[in-house]
Write an enzyme that holds these catalytic residues in place. Structure first.
Site, PDB file in Angstrom:
ATOM      1  N   HIS A 195     153.666  69.965  43.407  1.00 36.73           N
ATOM      2  CA  HIS A 195     153.750  71.377  42.693  1.00 36.73           C
ATOM      3  C   HIS A 195     152.438  71.780  42.178  1.00 36.73           C
ATOM      4  CE1 HIS A 195     154.690  74.526  39.715  1.00 36.73           C
ATOM      5  NE2 HIS A 195     155.475  74.884  40.496  1.00 36.73           N
ATOM      6  N   GLU A 245     157.968  75.324  50.086  1.00 29.91           N
ATOM      7  CA  GLU A 245     157.135  76.296  49.595  1.00 29.91           C
ATOM      8  C   GLU A 245     155.767  76.144  49.859  1.00 29.91           C
ATOM      9  OE1 GLU A 245     155.993  78.280  45.293  1.00 29.91           O
ATOM     10  OE2 GLU A 245     157.752  76.996  45.547  1.00 29.91           O
ATOM     11  N   HIS A 250     165.966  70.766  43.783  1.00 31.48           N
ATOM     12  CA  HIS A 250     164.494  71.337  43.526  1.00 31.48           C
ATOM     13  C   HIS A 250     163.714  70.335  43.349  1.00 31.48           C
ATOM     14  CE1 HIS A 250     161.809  73.280  40.283  1.00 31.48           C
ATOM     15  NE2 HIS A 250     161.711  74.143  41.620  1.00 31.48           N
ATOM     16  N   ASP A 297     157.233  71.508  47.310  1.00 30.56           N
ATOM     17  CA  ASP A 297     156.131  72.323  47.433  1.00 30.56           C
ATOM     18  C   ASP A 297     155.109  71.652  48.192  1.00 30.56           C
ATOM     19  OD1 ASP A 297     156.920  74.160  45.152  1.00 30.56           O
ATOM     20  OD2 ASP A 297     157.087  72.315  44.110  1.00 30.56           O
TER      21      ASP A 297
END
Length: 264
Positions: free
Chosen positions: A55, A123, A13, A42
């Site tokens: 992010h 993402e 992550h 992200d």
């Protein structure tokens, strides 16, 4: 977990944000060295149209800058330090891999030249002042790298994720072969019965939602969907998702998760 043939994919992550500053190249390289199956990032658009791995909407938490990511040019962001906030930041501030803004293009270069199989979860962050342009730019870049039409034997496989159902619709319209993950923090109508929007085949619930809605993962499996759970950092949560035989574990601590799986 009695079936030793079962082993979920382990995704780092934000590169494995526990050990090193999130979304830095150093973090991603460390995760690959640790043996993570995949990486998660992200992406946001800069004012001049570059996809960068950040992010938060604002720069305050993870850099020495202020303001919105979307209001800055790439050059302005590249002048900031994105690592000094983290406890693992080295005393030598001349190490660019620990402090430099990471663009998606640079991450793709590293992943594609790594010489190993890598699954990359990207993402797209919304809401964004640039709306659908985020997905347009992303698909364009993936086409540049030959990653928008996945091939089964290709070493690098990309999956696009979002909390925004409309983002998944845009990906399906522009690159229908790209797999997508519908991220879940709350429970939208219908999802508890196994329905996912716009062709998504994987549910991405947060660990808090998994704890409070114990029927969610079984419903997804019964509907034929895969499940990737975020952000699984503690042993009780890891054991919970392993009991449900999830397909992917997204974690800030990939080394910890891999070591536990190796000992099971």
């Amino acid at each position: 977990m009695n079936d030793r043939s079962y082993r979920p994919l382990v995704f780092a992550h934000r590169g494995g944000a526990d050990e090193l500053p999130e979304h830095t190249l150093a973090a991603y390289l460390r995760a690959l060295d640790a043996g993570a199956d995949g990486l998660e990032c992200d992406v946001r658009l800069t004012r001049d149209g570059h996809l960068v791995c950040v992010h938060d909407r604002r720069l305050d938490r993870t850099s020495n800058g202020r303001g919105l990511v979307s209001s800055k040019t790439l050059a302005e962001l590249d002048a900031l330090n994105f690592g000094s906030w983290h406890p693992a930041y080295p005393a030598d501030d001349d190490v660019p891999d620990f402090s430099r803004l990471l663009t998606l293009e640079r991450l793709l270069d590293v992943v594609c030249s790594s010489g190993r199989r890598v699954r990359l979860l990207i993402e797209t962050k919304h809401p964004s002042r640039y709306g659908a342009e985020v997905e347009r730019r992303l698909v364009r870049m993936l086409r540049k790298y030959g990653l928008a039409e996945p091939q089964p034997d290709a070493p690098v496989q990309v999956t696009v994720m979002s909390f925004a159902a409309l983002a998944l619709r845009r990906i399906r319209a522009q690159a229908p072969a790209l797999p997508t993950v519908y991220l879940l923090e709350l429970m939208p109508p219908g999802v508890g019965r196994g329905r996912l929007p716009f062709g998504a085949r994987t549910a991405g619930p947060g660990i808090d939602l998994v704890r409070t809605r114990p029927g969610l993962l079984p419903a997804m499996r019964a509907a034929g969907h895969q499940t990737y759970v975020w952000t699984v950092n503690e042993l009780p949560d890891l054991e919970l998702v392993l009991e449900h035989r999830v397909d992917g574990v997204i974690t800030d601590r990939p080394r910890f998760v891999l070591e536990h799986l190796g000992g099971v």
